[in-house]
Design an enzyme around this catalytic site. Structure first.
Site, mmCIF file in Angstrom:
data_model
loop_
_atom_site.group_PDB
_atom_site.id
_atom_site.type_symbol
_atom_site.label_atom_id
_atom_site.label_comp_id
_atom_site.label_asym_id
_atom_site.label_seq_id
_atom_site.Cartn_x
_atom_site.Cartn_y
_atom_site.Cartn_z
ATOM 1 C CG ASP A 20 10.849 30.255 -12.931
ATOM 2 O OD1 ASP A 20 11.407 29.862 -13.979
ATOM 3 O OD2 ASP A 20 10.617 29.488 -11.983
ATOM 4 C CE LYS A 23 -1.907 30.356 -21.557
ATOM 5 N NZ LYS A 23 -0.754 29.634 -22.061
ATOM 6 C CG HIS A 33 0.056 31.495 -15.098
ATOM 7 N ND1 HIS A 33 -0.758 31.017 -16.106
ATOM 8 C CD2 HIS A 33 1.305 31.065 -15.418
ATOM 9 C CE1 HIS A 33 -0.043 30.318 -16.967
ATOM 10 N NE2 HIS A 33 1.212 30.340 -16.573
ATOM 11 N N GLY A 62 9.351 33.274 -28.602
ATOM 12 C CA GLY A 62 7.923 33.296 -28.256
ATOM 13 C C GLY A 62 7.685 34.097 -26.990
ATOM 14 C CE LYS A 63 9.297 32.680 -20.660
ATOM 15 N NZ LYS A 63 9.943 32.105 -19.490
HETATM 16 P P1 IMP Z 1 9.404 28.909 -17.757
HETATM 17 O O1 IMP Z 1 8.712 29.910 -16.938
HETATM 18 O O2 IMP Z 1 9.710 29.383 -19.129
HETATM 19 O O3 IMP Z 1 10.584 28.304 -17.050
HETATM 20 O O4 IMP Z 1 8.349 27.719 -18.010
HETATM 21 C C1 IMP Z 1 8.103 26.694 -17.135
HETATM 22 C C2 IMP Z 1 7.245 25.603 -17.725
HETATM 23 O O5 IMP Z 1 5.960 25.702 -17.127
HETATM 24 C C3 IMP Z 1 6.985 25.646 -19.225
HETATM 25 O O6 IMP Z 1 7.963 24.977 -19.940
HETATM 26 C C4 IMP Z 1 5.654 24.917 -19.319
HETATM 27 O O7 IMP Z 1 5.873 23.534 -19.286
HETATM 28 C C5 IMP Z 1 4.976 25.340 -18.046
HETATM 29 N N1 IMP Z 1 4.122 26.522 -18.279
HETATM 30 C C6 IMP Z 1 4.322 27.792 -17.840
HETATM 31 N N2 IMP Z 1 3.319 28.593 -18.240
HETATM 32 C C7 IMP Z 1 2.473 27.818 -18.957
HETATM 33 C C8 IMP Z 1 1.253 28.079 -19.646
HETATM 34 O O8 IMP Z 1 0.739 29.209 -19.718
HETATM 35 N N3 IMP Z 1 0.697 27.019 -20.257
HETATM 36 C C9 IMP Z 1 1.212 25.766 -20.223
HETATM 37 N N4 IMP Z 1 2.343 25.470 -19.626
HETATM 38 C C10 IMP Z 1 2.985 26.490 -18.975
#
Ligand code: IMP
Length: 211
Positions: free
Chosen positions: A84, A186, A191, A29-30
């Site tokens: 991150d 979105k 962010h 997905g990422k």
């Molecule tokens: P990472 O950047 O993949 O480590 O994600 C960190 C965590 O932050 C994710 O697992 C979500 O729980 C939360 N997160 C980051 N971005 C979003 C977003 O756009 N929507 C909702 N949760 C987010």
């Protein structure tokens, strides 16, 4: 993914005009999302090879993005991009922050825990932050950006789209949670969307100079 050369690095074919860049993530997905944000640039995004284990032991989003990008770049011999991100809640002194993914074992429990922690709290201010880093082999940081999206933690879940904390994060000035937005909206206000927008001009320049 291509064969390994004598240094153990990856040789991966791409058209001459495209720069290869490994996404420091196994999450499909990422990778799809990164492809979306970077679609106008001459880049070919590759998934992180299997077997790379990264300890995210930074104290900030930007430190963690840097750790991931540097390790994946050094191990693959290619440029690497990492992000991150997480949710920082004012009344919880910035928690869950860099521990957003580890706040509970699944999205539903993460949302329930956060709503419970804010149960009798009138200060619902929060923000999402996203740090992105692009690194090259031999410990070179090429680009770093970070962007935020301000919002409020809603009293209960609203909306069906998205993932993570989306149903309880209402974006300032919209009256909508991320989960109530279409993905296009979105991408503009989030962010991550803002961080990629910040990144784009410098990355374009970097690619021009690295032909
Ligand atoms: P990472 O950047 O993949 O480590 O994600 C960190 C965590 O932050 C994710 O697992 C979500 O729980 C939360 N997160 C980051 N971005 C979003 C977003 O756009 N929507 C909702 N949760 C987010």
């Amino acid at each position: 993914m291509g064969k390994k050369n004598r240094r153990g690095n990856m040789n991966m074919a791409s058209s001459d005009s495209q720069k290869l860049i490994v996404v420091a993530s196994m999450n499909k997905g990422k990778i799809d999302e990164f492809n979306h944000y970077l679609e106008s640039l001459p880049l070919k995004l590759l998934p992180q090879p299997e077997g790379i284990v990264i300890t995210e032991n930074g104290k900030t989003f930007s430190e963690n993005a840097r750790i991931k990008a540097l390790q994946v770049s050094n191990l693959t011999g290619q440029w690497a991009i990492a992000d991150d991100s997480g949710l920082c809640v004012d009344a919880l002194k910035g928690a869950p922050g860099i521990f957003s993914a580890r706040y509970a074992s699944n999205d539903k429990d993460r949302v329930s825990r956060l709503l419970k922690e804010l149960d009798s709290c009138s200060n619902r201010s929060a923000y999402f932050s996203s740090a992105i880093c692009i690194a090259a082999p031999e410990n070179k940081i090429l680009l770093e950006v970070e962007a935020q999206c301000k919002g409020l933690i809603s009293q209960s879940s609203r909306g069906k789209n998205g993932f993570g904390y989306d149903p309880i994060f209402e974006v300032i000035g919209t009256g909508l949670t991320f989960a109530e937005m279409e993905s296009k909206q979105k991408r503009i206000v989030s962010h991550r969307g803002k961080a990629f927008k910040l990144l784009e001009p410098s990355l374009k320049e970097l690619l021009k100079n690295n032909k």
